[in-house]
Design an enzyme around this catalytic site. Sequence first.
Site, short mmCIF file in Angstrom:
data_model
loop_
_atom_site.label_atom_id
_atom_site.label_comp_id
_atom_site.label_asym_id
_atom_site.label_seq_id
_atom_site.Cartn_x
_atom_site.Cartn_y
_atom_site.Cartn_z
N LYS A 25 0.86 -1.19 0.00
CA LYS A 25 0.00 0.00 0.00
C LYS A 25 0.89 1.23 0.00
CE LYS A 25 -4.57 0.74 0.38
NZ LYS A 25 -5.55 0.04 -0.48
N THR A 70 -3.78 -5.39 0.97
CA THR A 70 -3.11 -4.09 1.07
C THR A 70 -3.88 -3.17 2.03
OG1 THR A 70 -4.26 -3.14 -0.84
CG2 THR A 70 -2.19 -4.30 -1.24
N HIS A 263 21.17 27.16 -12.33
CA HIS A 263 22.01 28.19 -12.94
C HIS A 263 21.47 29.60 -12.69
CE1 HIS A 263 24.39 25.18 -14.94
NE2 HIS A 263 23.32 24.66 -15.51
#
Length: 311
Positions: A25, A70, A263
Amino acid sequence: MTDAAKTGSTGRARPVFLGQNQYGKAENRVVRVTRDGATHHIKDLNVSVSLSGDMDEVHLSGSNANVLPTDTTKNTVYAFAKEHGIDSAEQFGIHLARHFVTSQEPIRTARIRIEEYSWDRIEAAGEGEHSFVRQGQETRLTQITYDGSSWEVVSGLKDLVVMNTTDSEFWGYVKDKYTTLPEAYDRVLATQVSARWRFNWSDDAQETPDWEESYAGTRGHLLSAFAETYSLSLQQTLFQMGARIIEHRDEIDEVRFALPNKHHFLVDLKPFGLKNDNEVYFAADRPYGLIEGTILRDGAEARIPADLTNL
């Protein structure tokens, strides 16, 4: 493996086999509030559970006999937040991994991935300390893997944005007919740090690190190295950051960084009759240089994946 799975509907042998598989899960969001009288404490986690082991038949025949739902793993996360509390992301992950491997015989390995979101306390007039403000983009991370006998703990962070406005240069590089970048002898150096570090704790017989202190200390060394390195390249800064962690944190054997170079280019102000004395910059978010590397303790083996998007 069932006969049908081996031969298929035609009765002939099938030229396929089941490889590595796992299930669980993902992204269980849990916030644990600890109330110490009028003073409250917050742990805000995003927990993903992944389990593997004797799971052939669920793929080959559809039998769920070895499958822990799950939904049950999700419920376990919330129940453990109550039963065990959350002292640290690492310790919470260890509790979960141990539980799944030791309580379910078909499960051989559990991997727990956790993101932790930090909150700062708001100091306000009046009684109690229960107000918080969410910190910026930085996210704390950990991954716990347990196979019933040994542990691997890899922690780290992502989206930590740092900048030096001087003490950085970039020159002497290879130039060819496509090179247009001018050499820089005083530049802005900025990056969005993604870092993982692997602990040498792997056995219950070993003393467990102080996870909270370790994270704070490791993060502190990372930042100090960034600030204190006179940089001739971002690669040099990366190495110094990792080396400082290895040299000062005995519990860590390996560090890996992904450092996108954010940058900053000087804006040409000459058309306006103005001189730009390293004061006004254009911050470009794309494209960016991506600098990556691993720093190891002498004698240690590299185990952190090169692609941090998978960790």
